[in-house]
Write an enzyme that holds these catalytic residues in place. Structure first.
Site, PDB file in Angstrom:
ATOM      1  N   LYS A 181       0.707  -1.162  -0.071  1.00 33.14           N
ATOM      2  CA  LYS A 181       0.104   0.034  -0.144  1.00 33.14           C
ATOM      3  C   LYS A 181       0.867   1.335  -0.040  1.00 33.14           C
ATOM      4  O   LYS A 181       1.442   1.498   1.015  1.00 33.14           O
ATOM      5  CB  LYS A 181      -0.813  -0.036   1.145  1.00 33.14           C
ATOM      6  N   GLU A 237       2.638   6.800  16.289  1.00 32.19           N
ATOM      7  CA  GLU A 237       1.407   6.602  16.582  1.00 32.19           C
ATOM      8  C   GLU A 237       0.659   5.526  15.692  1.00 32.19           C
ATOM      9  O   GLU A 237      -0.022   4.517  16.243  1.00 32.19           O
ATOM     10  CB  GLU A 237       0.460   8.038  16.194  1.00 32.19           C
ATOM     11  N   GLU A 257       9.436   1.055  11.293  1.00 35.10           N
ATOM     12  CA  GLU A 257      10.688   2.032  11.198  1.00 35.10           C
ATOM     13  C   GLU A 257       9.777   3.408  11.369  1.00 35.10           C
ATOM     14  O   GLU A 257       8.882   3.565  10.647  1.00 35.10           O
ATOM     15  CB  GLU A 257      11.340   2.046  10.002  1.00 35.10           C
ATOM     16  N   CYS A 291      12.514  11.186   8.622  1.00 39.89           N
ATOM     17  CA  CYS A 291      12.389  10.499   9.997  1.00 39.89           C
ATOM     18  C   CYS A 291      13.550  10.770  10.789  1.00 39.89           C
ATOM     19  O   CYS A 291      13.744  10.812  11.851  1.00 39.89           O
ATOM     20  CB  CYS A 291      11.902   9.264   9.974  1.00 39.89           C
ATOM     21  N   GLU A 388       8.291  15.630  17.222  1.00 43.38           N
ATOM     22  CA  GLU A 388       8.645  15.505  15.822  1.00 43.38           C
ATOM     23  C   GLU A 388       7.802  16.585  15.154  1.00 43.38           C
ATOM     24  O   GLU A 388       6.644  16.589  14.896  1.00 43.38           O
ATOM     25  CB  GLU A 388       8.597  14.102  15.390  1.00 43.38           C
TER      26      GLU A 388
HETATM   27  P1  ADP Z   1       2.523  10.352   8.423  1.00 46.81           P
HETATM   28  O1  ADP Z   1       2.192  10.903   9.884  1.00 46.81           O
HETATM   29  O2  ADP Z   1       3.885  10.435   8.164  1.00 46.81           O
HETATM   30  O3  ADP Z   1       1.678  10.760   7.348  1.00 46.81           O
HETATM   31  P2  ADP Z   1       1.450   7.996   8.636  1.00 46.81           P
HETATM   32  O4  ADP Z   1       2.040   6.904   9.711  1.00 46.81           O
HETATM   33  O5  ADP Z   1       0.213   8.546   8.845  1.00 46.81           O
HETATM   34  O6  ADP Z   1       2.499   8.768   8.345  1.00 46.81           O
HETATM   35  O7  ADP Z   1       1.190   6.996   7.499  1.00 46.81           O
HETATM   36  C1  ADP Z   1       2.224   6.116   7.003  1.00 46.81           C
HETATM   37  C2  ADP Z   1       1.503   5.343   5.887  1.00 46.81           C
HETATM   38  O8  ADP Z   1       0.682   4.372   6.874  1.00 46.81           O
HETATM   39  C3  ADP Z   1       0.819   5.517   5.013  1.00 46.81           C
HETATM   40  O9  ADP Z   1       0.841   4.733   3.775  1.00 46.81           O
HETATM   41  C4  ADP Z   1      -0.617   5.477   5.517  1.00 46.81           C
HETATM   42  O10 ADP Z   1      -1.780   5.388   4.602  1.00 46.81           O
HETATM   43  C5  ADP Z   1      -0.529   4.207   6.371  1.00 46.81           C
HETATM   44  N1  ADP Z   1      -1.488   4.417   7.498  1.00 46.81           N
HETATM   45  C6  ADP Z   1      -1.955   5.334   8.093  1.00 46.81           C
HETATM   46  N2  ADP Z   1      -2.853   4.883   9.005  1.00 46.81           N
HETATM   47  C7  ADP Z   1      -2.917   3.750   9.009  1.00 46.81           C
HETATM   48  C8  ADP Z   1      -3.542   2.633  10.038  1.00 46.81           C
HETATM   49  N3  ADP Z   1      -4.568   3.021  10.805  1.00 46.81           N
HETATM   50  N4  ADP Z   1      -3.086   1.493   9.789  1.00 46.81           N
HETATM   51  C9  ADP Z   1      -2.515   0.939   8.807  1.00 46.81           C
HETATM   52  N5  ADP Z   1      -1.690   1.923   7.920  1.00 46.81           N
HETATM   53  C10 ADP Z   1      -1.951   3.243   8.156  1.00 46.81           C
END
Ligand code: ADP
Length: 505
Positions: A181, A237, A257, A291, A388
């Site tokens: 994804k 998170e 990561e 990061c 961050e």
């Molecule tokens: P950022 O805060 O840097 O945008 P995220 O951790 O929100 O990073 O997103 C990183 C990846 O994780 C993206 O591909 C996002 O769609 C995916 N993602 C976000 N929320 C979830 C979730 N609840 N479960 C699985 N993947 C998620």
């Protein structure tokens, strides 16, 4: 300044076919340099993830073409993929710049880094060996390293191509099958690469790509009962949600990561011009959206005033603009949410008593641009000293002694990376060994190479990227291997005493 590149691939890639999402829904891709929508992409959710997992599961069956293939043939397919990416480097680079806003030079560097990663793992595919073991008694025992099965790869938006390749290289070399994804902000270049899997002649179902949102498509991957492993890069998170989903579903293996708040420590004997430039690049490169960005600059009191002055001069000179403008050193933030979060943290810095020297505002133009910002007099109690930011905000702290700076640098729940600038070998080694972080760069910043692992201490993650053995493979039969804690120390001799220390688990 615009690109004329054709956005050809807008659907889901499942079982070597391009398909619409079952719901018929689409989502827009926004060019962050303009704030305008450039394409509508088919939006995957749970039903589509199920279909992709079914295809990946079938491709992993005992007698499938993929599982019967020689390991060296898997390596050959990976090499073919690497060549196809190289042949299409300008299209992928442009799509990457439309997706993320990063300057073309950074974008092409990222795509070529992806090619190097795939080439490295292509060579590893047929070098994955087990052991024979001495045993008490009349038994013959041996270990096998086996692919774990269907892997879910969840990719972030800041380095959509190099992180994608960092995940698919080891997984395919090992013989796993994949459901990928890409991040919802940056699917275009990844979908183009999906088209190359078919051209490279990977069997149907080995690689599937499902663009969509995190809480829907991402969560369907992390909760899926037939996915054996999830490799995730993103925020701490969401990393916690993924670990929880693993516990609540099938205890799938998880590598994470995650975020960072990396210290960048400048001692008084460092080459000042060089240290100022490196500290600037480590936080301003890609507009701070890294990061392992050096987001806490610790400067010795003897050089503090001069360091701040030169850092401010450098930040004021930084050229920020559209990624397609050749003059741009960095581009926009990825989206409106990200921009708002950065501006909120800048406001908190002002309120909490940090001294703002330059920047601090949204730029007066379309797109999501923030001025390069420098604060001094920052401490760890301020939000900008702790949280961050993921933006072009340099926070400069003052220190007096080595013990004090080690304690301050470790006073964080993150532990992804750190940098040290000094000409003194003892100082550099003392700090490198004392900082609780996965990578320590000495007299250099953000140095990456396919041969070196990457990952974090503490809440910066679990596991390591770029390791074939502890990442995707499962050791079966009579023996279970624990990779012992060890360190790799790598010396780079191009500048006096540049080297990196990697912590491995
Ligand atoms: P950022 O805060 O840097 O945008 P995220 O951790 O929100 O990073 O997103 C990183 C990846 O994780 C993206 O591909 C996002 O769609 C995916 N993602 C976000 N929320 C979830 C979730 N609840 N479960 C699985 N993947 C998620």
């Amino acid at each position: 300044m615009a690109s004329n590149v054709n956005i050809e691939f807008r659907k889901l890639f499942i079982n070597n076919e391009w398909v619409d999402s079952k719901s018929g829904k689409t989502f827009p891709v926004i060019n962050p340099s303009t704030g305008e929508s450039v394409a509508d992409i088919q939006e995957a959710d749970e039903a589509d993830v199920n279909q992709a997992v079914q295809a990946a599961k079938k491709a992993f069956e005992r007698k499938s073409t993929w599982t019967q293939m020689n390991a060296s043939q898997r390596g050959e397919l990976l090499i073919r993929l690497a060549h196809l990416i190289k042949d299409n480097v300008s299209i992928i680079t442009e799509l990457n710049t439309i997706d993320s806003g990063k300057p073309l030079t950074a974008s092409i560097g990222e795509v070529l880094q992806g090619v190097s990663l795939l080439t490295y793992y292509a060579g590893l595919a047929d070098k994955i060996n087990g052991q024979t073991l001495l045993s008490d008694g009349p038994v013959f025992s041996y270990t096998r390293r086996e692919p774990i099965g269907v892997c879910g790869l969840i990719v972030p938006w800041n380095f959509p191509i190099s992180i994608l390749c960092m995940k698919i290289g080891p997984a395919l070399a090992a013989g796993c099958t994949l459901v990928i994804k890409p991040a919802e902000q940056t699917p275009l270049a990844s979908l183009f690469i999906a088209s190359l899997f078919k051209k490279a002649e990977f069997p149907a179902g080995v690689v599937n790509m499902v663009p969509g949102y995190g809480p829907t498509a991402g969560a369907a991957i992390s909760n899926h009962m037939d996915i054996a492993k999830v490799s995730f890069t993103g925020s701490t998170e969401v990393g916690k949600l993924i670990l929880k989903a693993s516990a609540d579903s099938n205890l799938k293996k998880v590598s994470l990561e995650l975020g960072g708040k990396s210290p960048n420590i400048i001692f008084a004997d460092a080459d000042l011009d060089y240290a100022v430039e490196m500290a600037h690049q480590s936080i301003m490169y890609h507009s701070g959206q890294i990061c392992c960005a050096g987001s806490r600059t610790y400067v010795h009191e003897d050089i503090y005033e001069e360091f701040v002055k030169r850092s401010v001069e450098r930040a004021k000179k930084r050229v920020v603009g559209d990624g397609f403008d050749k003059k741009s050193e960095s581009g926009p933030q990825v989206d409106e949410d990200s921009l708002k979060k950065i501006l909120d943290l800048i406001e908190s810095g002002k309120k909490e008593g940090a001294k703002l020297h330059c920047g601090g505002k949204r730029m007066d133009r379309s797109g999501y641009f923030v001025e390069p910002t420098v604060f001094s007099d920052v401490n760890e109690n301020m939000r900008i000293g702790r949280e961050e930011i993921f933006g072009p905000v340099q926070s400069i702290f003052k220190f007096k002694t080595i013990d004090e700076v080690i304690e301050k640098a470790n006073n964080t729940h993150y532990g992804l990376a750190a940098c040290v600038f000094t000409k003194d070998l003892e100082t550099s080694l003392t700090v490198a060994h004392a900082i609780k972080a996965g990578t320590i760069w000495v007299n250099c910043v953000n140095y990456f190479s396919p041969q070196q692992p990457f990952g974090g201490y503490k809440q910066s993650g679990i596991g390591r990227e770029l390791l074939v053995y502890n990442k995707i493979l499962r050791l079966s039969l009579l023996y279970s291997l624990q990779i012992k804690t060890c360190k790799i120390i790598l010396y780079c001799l191009t500048y006096s005493m540049k080297f990196c220390v990697y912590e491995m688990i």
